[in-house]
Scaffold this motif. Sequence first.
Motif, PDB file in Angstrom:
ATOM      1  N   LEU A 103       0.813  -1.212   0.000  1.00  0.00           N
ATOM      2  CA  LEU A 103       0.000   0.000   0.000  1.00  0.00           C
ATOM      3  C   LEU A 103       0.847   1.264   0.000  1.00  0.00           C
ATOM      4  N   HIS A 104       0.274   2.319  -0.606  1.00  0.00           N
ATOM      5  CA  HIS A 104       0.963   3.604  -0.722  1.00  0.00           C
ATOM      6  C   HIS A 104       0.322   4.627   0.212  1.00  0.00           C
ATOM      7  N   ASP A 105       1.094   5.094   1.163  1.00  0.00           N
ATOM      8  CA  ASP A 105       0.668   6.096   2.147  1.00  0.00           C
ATOM      9  C   ASP A 105       1.254   7.443   1.728  1.00  0.00           C
ATOM     10  N   GLU A 106       0.739   7.981   0.642  1.00  0.00           N
ATOM     11  CA  GLU A 106       1.334   9.179   0.044  1.00  0.00           C
ATOM     12  C   GLU A 106       1.365  10.369   0.994  1.00  0.00           C
ATOM     13  N   ASP A 107       0.285  10.585   1.759  1.00  0.00           N
ATOM     14  CA  ASP A 107       0.263  11.744   2.649  1.00  0.00           C
ATOM     15  C   ASP A 107       0.886  11.455   4.019  1.00  0.00           C
ATOM     16  N   GLN A 108       1.368  10.246   4.210  1.00  0.00           N
ATOM     17  CA  GLN A 108       2.087   9.822   5.408  1.00  0.00           C
ATOM     18  C   GLN A 108       1.226   9.802   6.666  1.00  0.00           C
ATOM     19  N   SER A 109      -0.081   9.914   6.522  1.00  0.00           N
ATOM     20  CA  SER A 109      -0.971   9.946   7.688  1.00  0.00           C
ATOM     21  C   SER A 109      -1.013   8.598   8.402  1.00  0.00           C
ATOM     22  N   VAL A 110      -0.882   7.504   7.661  1.00  0.00           N
ATOM     23  CA  VAL A 110      -0.923   6.179   8.297  1.00  0.00           C
ATOM     24  C   VAL A 110       0.365   5.940   9.077  1.00  0.00           C
ATOM     25  N   ALA A 111       1.498   6.302   8.506  1.00  0.00           N
ATOM     26  CA  ALA A 111       2.768   6.168   9.239  1.00  0.00           C
ATOM     27  C   ALA A 111       2.728   6.982  10.528  1.00  0.00           C
ATOM     28  N   ARG A 112       2.144   8.153  10.463  1.00  0.00           N
ATOM     29  CA  ARG A 112       2.032   8.995  11.663  1.00  0.00           C
ATOM     30  C   ARG A 112       1.078   8.367  12.681  1.00  0.00           C
ATOM     31  N   ALA A 113      -0.044   7.819  12.205  1.00  0.00           N
ATOM     32  CA  ALA A 113      -1.016   7.194  13.113  1.00  0.00           C
ATOM     33  C   ALA A 113      -0.401   5.995  13.833  1.00  0.00           C
ATOM     34  N   TYR A 114       0.463   5.253  13.138  1.00  0.00           N
ATOM     35  CA  TYR A 114       1.129   4.083  13.729  1.00  0.00           C
ATOM     36  C   TYR A 114       2.386   4.479  14.503  1.00  0.00           C
ATOM     37  N   ASP A 115       2.813   5.708  14.343  1.00  0.00           N
ATOM     38  CA  ASP A 115       4.074   6.163  14.920  1.00  0.00           C
ATOM     39  C   ASP A 115       5.232   5.321  14.385  1.00  0.00           C
ATOM     40  N   ALA A 116       5.146   5.017  13.079  1.00  0.00           N
ATOM     41  CA  ALA A 116       6.219   4.264  12.425  1.00  0.00           C
ATOM     42  C   ALA A 116       7.487   5.102  12.443  1.00  0.00           C
ATOM     43  N   VAL A 117       8.607   4.436  12.631  1.00  0.00           N
ATOM     44  CA  VAL A 117       9.874   5.125  12.800  1.00  0.00           C
ATOM     45  C   VAL A 117      10.842   4.825  11.665  1.00  0.00           C
ATOM     46  N   CYS A 118      10.876   3.572  11.232  1.00  0.00           N
ATOM     47  CA  CYS A 118      11.899   3.170  10.285  1.00  0.00           C
ATOM     48  C   CYS A 118      11.348   2.155   9.283  1.00  0.00           C
ATOM     49  N   THR A 119      12.187   1.861   8.298  1.00  0.00           N
ATOM     50  CA  THR A 119      11.910   0.771   7.363  1.00  0.00           C
ATOM     51  C   THR A 119      13.046  -0.233   7.532  1.00  0.00           C
ATOM     52  N   PRO A 120      12.689  -1.448   7.925  1.00  0.00           N
ATOM     53  CA  PRO A 120      11.349  -1.961   8.198  1.00  0.00           C
ATOM     54  C   PRO A 120      10.907  -1.682   9.643  1.00  0.00           C
ATOM     55  N   ASP A 121       9.607  -1.501   9.819  1.00  0.00           N
ATOM     56  CA  ASP A 121       9.002  -1.375  11.141  1.00  0.00           C
ATOM     57  C   ASP A 121       7.808  -2.317  11.144  1.00  0.00           C
ATOM     58  N   PHE A 122       7.817  -3.291  12.048  1.00  0.00           N
ATOM     59  CA  PHE A 122       6.805  -4.352  12.075  1.00  0.00           C
ATOM     60  C   PHE A 122       5.856  -4.169  13.257  1.00  0.00           C
ATOM     61  N   PHE A 123       4.561  -4.239  12.981  1.00  0.00           N
ATOM     62  CA  PHE A 123       3.512  -4.143  13.992  1.00  0.00           C
ATOM     63  C   PHE A 123       2.690  -5.422  13.927  1.00  0.00           C
ATOM     64  N   GLY A 124       2.803  -6.266  14.944  1.00  0.00           N
ATOM     65  CA  GLY A 124       2.082  -7.536  14.986  1.00  0.00           C
ATOM     66  C   GLY A 124       0.908  -7.452  15.953  1.00  0.00           C
ATOM     67  N   PHE A 125      -0.300  -7.631  15.435  1.00  0.00           N
ATOM     68  CA  PHE A 125      -1.518  -7.498  16.228  1.00  0.00           C
ATOM     69  C   PHE A 125      -2.183  -8.855  16.437  1.00  0.00           C
ATOM     70  N   ASP A 126      -2.895  -8.974  17.567  1.00  0.00           N
ATOM     71  CA  ASP A 126      -3.673 -10.180  17.821  1.00  0.00           C
ATOM     72  C   ASP A 126      -4.977 -10.135  17.025  1.00  0.00           C
ATOM     73  N   LYS A 127      -5.812 -11.147  17.184  1.00  0.00           N
ATOM     74  CA  LYS A 127      -7.050 -11.239  16.394  1.00  0.00           C
ATOM     75  C   LYS A 127      -8.009 -10.089  16.678  1.00  0.00           C
ATOM     76  N   ASP A 128      -7.854  -9.428  17.840  1.00  0.00           N
ATOM     77  CA  ASP A 128      -8.689  -8.284  18.202  1.00  0.00           C
ATOM     78  C   ASP A 128      -8.009  -6.952  17.884  1.00  0.00           C
ATOM     79  N   LEU A 129      -6.909  -7.013  17.140  1.00  0.00           N
ATOM     80  CA  LEU A 129      -6.150  -5.845  16.686  1.00  0.00           C
ATOM     81  C   LEU A 129      -5.516  -5.057  17.830  1.00  0.00           C
ATOM     82  N   GLY A 130      -5.067  -5.782  18.863  1.00  0.00           N
ATOM     83  CA  GLY A 130      -4.249  -5.211  19.925  1.00  0.00           C
ATOM     84  C   GLY A 130      -2.790  -5.550  19.649  1.00  0.00           C
TER      85      GLY A 130
END
Length: 183
Positions: A103-130
């Motif tokens: 996916l392309h996050d052109e306006d960078q709003s998703v990276a900001r919402a996730y507080d992504a810092v680097c590439t690669p940055d991995f976010f692993g969520f449980d079935k309830d998205l925690g």
Amino acid sequence: MATPPICDFNWPAPDFVLPATDGRTYTLNDVTGEAGTLVMFICNHCPYVLAILDRMIRDAADLKALGIGVVAICSNDAQSYPADSFDNMKGMAERHAFPFPYLHDEDQSVARAYDAVCTPDFFGFDKDLGLQYRGRLDASRAQPGAADLRRDLFEAMKQVAATGMGPENQVASMGCSIKWKAA
């Protein structure tokens, strides 16, 4: 080089609506797996991403088989880093037969919402998205590590799929900083 913070357990996954290299538009719900979800912030040019690309693709396919949904997002400023343009993202996804939407996050709003810092940055969520995992793929750095390295991300997400809980001890990912647009 950048290093993300440690896992903030049970932090809720922010939703998104982003275009993908396959011509579709995806939301978080579209990529959520029955046993968990992995959101990866990557890009086309980062040596840390390129060093693990084959392993990342392997682990994504193996995780999908365990009921983990997988998605990759590129949020880098393509004006300053043309290698990360949407057209180049399409080429990379095709060349490497990504088994996940890119996916392309052109306006960078998703990276900001996730507080992504680097590439690669991995976010692993449980079935309830925690959030249950915010660590590295393996011990590789800007060069691929040995073929027999422990598969940290895979093992953590396998545990999340089985128990709903991520490992207590996690080693942060390391990579190039997200290429933010000038303010």
